[in-house]
Write a protein that holds these residues in place. Structure first.
Motif, PDB file in Angstrom:
ATOM      1  N   TYR A 162       0.821  -1.219   0.000  1.00 51.53           N
ATOM      2  CA  TYR A 162       0.000   0.000   0.000  1.00 51.53           C
ATOM      3  C   TYR A 162       0.855   1.270   0.000  1.00 51.53           C
ATOM      4  O   TYR A 162       0.341   2.373   0.112  1.00 51.53           O
ATOM      5  N   GLN A 164       2.306   3.194  -2.025  1.00 56.97           N
ATOM      6  CA  GLN A 164       2.109   4.339  -2.929  1.00 56.97           C
ATOM      7  C   GLN A 164       1.126   5.361  -2.353  1.00 56.97           C
ATOM      8  O   GLN A 164       1.237   6.560  -2.623  1.00 56.97           O
ATOM      9  N   HIS A 165       0.172   4.890  -1.538  1.00 58.77           N
ATOM     10  CA  HIS A 165      -0.795   5.809  -0.922  1.00 58.77           C
ATOM     11  C   HIS A 165      -0.230   6.475   0.334  1.00 58.77           C
ATOM     12  O   HIS A 165      -0.650   7.571   0.695  1.00 58.77           O
ATOM     13  N   SER A 211      -4.390   9.626   3.934  1.00 57.40           N
ATOM     14  CA  SER A 211      -3.594   8.455   3.548  1.00 57.40           C
ATOM     15  C   SER A 211      -4.483   7.347   2.991  1.00 57.40           C
ATOM     16  O   SER A 211      -3.986   6.357   2.455  1.00 57.40           O
ATOM     17  N   PRO A 213      -7.346   7.578   0.484  1.00 52.31           N
ATOM     18  CA  PRO A 213      -8.220   8.332  -0.424  1.00 52.31           C
ATOM     19  C   PRO A 213      -9.489   7.578  -0.805  1.00 52.31           C
ATOM     20  O   PRO A 213     -10.520   8.202  -1.068  1.00 52.31           O
ATOM     21  N   HIS A 214      -9.427   6.236  -0.830  1.00 53.52           N
ATOM     22  CA  HIS A 214     -10.617   5.455  -1.182  1.00 53.52           C
ATOM     23  C   HIS A 214     -11.675   5.495  -0.079  1.00 53.52           C
ATOM     24  O   HIS A 214     -12.839   5.191  -0.326  1.00 53.52           O
ATOM     25  N   PRO A 382      -8.330  -1.985  -1.392  1.00 51.55           N
ATOM     26  CA  PRO A 382      -8.685  -0.577  -1.190  1.00 51.55           C
ATOM     27  C   PRO A 382     -10.083  -0.305  -1.749  1.00 51.55           C
ATOM     28  O   PRO A 382     -10.353  -0.565  -2.923  1.00 51.55           O
TER      29      PRO A 382
END
Length: 390
Positions: A162, A164-165, A211, A213-214, A382
């Motif tokens: 995860y 990248q987020h 952190s 966004p979804h 996600p």
């Protein structure tokens, strides 16, 4: 001279009576959870406070009132906890924060994010390969799901999957922390690998809502509550120090006392030492042998001494375990009175504990067996989560 307790994210050492938690509150600069807080939990949720809260196991906090105010104002907040996958099998001590977070999720009807710190364990445990840790992570997640979390309100993420987020907030944190601050906070020196020094800000960033966004979009105004053991405080002292400088909310923290090792309150259970811990994979025979053979007793050294003086409940491991796990307040109080006075024997208290643990672990193993690979994948996907207030 009384030796001072050692409490860090990497090491716990105390005297026979265990960690001096009042001293730790003063040292760390947190506040006590009061009876007023507990009454407010009950008034706001309409539920009896969880045994871990009402018995003072979750005992210290930072900004708990902010979270309770948020809920009272019908505004959203979320929970954040984690697990470092250093072994395939979890022990009872590992389960305590998940038991409590499950209750918080239910009574407040809020989202929970669970960080699986595979990167941390790889960097801090030289004997483990990344491949081993990846396998441990999957098994640990199975145990976490077995605690009964709501799939519509729970997101479990593995750092290496995860990242990248997390990375934008990770580098914002890194930019505002010096190497000297990290070394001072965590006790590193020039001999530690560079990954160890760089890692701590990554444990901070799940406390910032954007952190995820979804779940929260780009919002940065959703507060976070982190229920954890008090040895994790350095991470979140650091987080709370930096947060305002990068225009984020300070996370609130709710700290628990340690679940002691079988041998006594000097340290917490360890996954690397089998006889210090009751594991969630233990058989009924193993549970019985561990409690009978290894659980440190505060009872008298002879029957006569025990009858005269009673047990020292402050150092008695079976009684401490019952305080964490036995739901029935009246039965616990009966044991406290009778065992503390010498009327009840250590063997009787251990028998009660063995019965409770056998049932508790058998039920956990049953629920764990029902967790499928597809369920694990879905918890880790996600996706939006249900939120009571937007």
């Amino acid at each position: 001279v009384e030796q001072e307790d050692i409490v860090t994210p990497f090491n716990i050492a105390a005297g026979e009576k265990g960690v001096d938690y009042e001293r730790l509150i003063h040292q760390f600069g947190c506040q006590n959870v009061t009876q007023d807080h507990i009454a407010r939990f009950e008034a706001l949720t309409g539920q009896k406070a969880h045994r871990l809260l009402r018995r003072g196991i979750y005992f210290a906090h930072r900004d708990l009132d902010v979270i309770l105010n948020t809920y009272e104002q019908k505004k959203p907040f979320y929970l954040y906890t984690g697990r470092g996958p250093s072994s395939a099998a979890l022990h009872l001590g590992h389960l305590i924060p998940f038991i409590f977070n499950k209750w918080l999720q239910d009574v407040f009807d809020v989202p929970l994010v669970v960080q699986i710190t595979d990167d941390e364990k790889y960097l801090y445990r030289p004997e483990l390969s990344l491949e081993e840790i990846t396998k441990f992570a999957r098994e640990n997640i199975r145990d976490i799901i077995a605690c009964g979390f709501d799939i519509e309100k729970t997101f479990i993420f593995q750092d290496t999957h995860y990242i990248q987020h997390l990375y934008p907030n990770f580098i914002k944190m890194q930019k505002h922390i010096t190497v000297n601050q990290i070394n001072g906070c965590f006790g590193f020196d020039g001999s530690d690998n560079v990954g160890k020094v760089a890692y701590p800000p990554l444990q901070a960033v799940p406390a910032f809502s954007n952190s995820f966004p979804h779940i929260f979009g780009s919002r940065t105004d959703i507060p976070c509550l982190i229920p954890d053991a008090i040895d994790q405080d350095p991470y979140f002292r650091m987080t709370r120090d930096v947060a305002p400088r990068i225009h984020y909310l300070k996370p609130a923290v709710l700290h628990a006392k340690f679940f002691p090792a079988l041998q006594g309150l000097q340290t917490k259970m360890s996954a690397s030492e089998d006889i210090t811990a009751v594991f969630l994979t233990d058989t009924p025979k193993q549970i019985e042998k561990k409690i009978k053979s290894y659980a440190f007793s505060g009872g008298g050294r002879s029957l006569q001494e025990h009858r005269e003086n009673g047990a020292n409940l402050d150092v008695d491991v079976p009684f401490q375990y019952l305080t964490f796990l036995l739901e029935d307040d009246d039965r616990l109080e009966e044991i406290r009175t009778k065992y503390g006075s010498g009327e009840m024997l250590t063997s009787e208290v251990k028998k009660d504990l063995i019965t409770l643990l056998k049932d508790f672990i058998a039920e956990h193993q049953r629920k764990r067996a029902e967790v499928t690979e597809e369920m694990i994948d879905e918890f880790m996907r996600p996706r939006p989560l249900k939120m009571p207030y937007s």
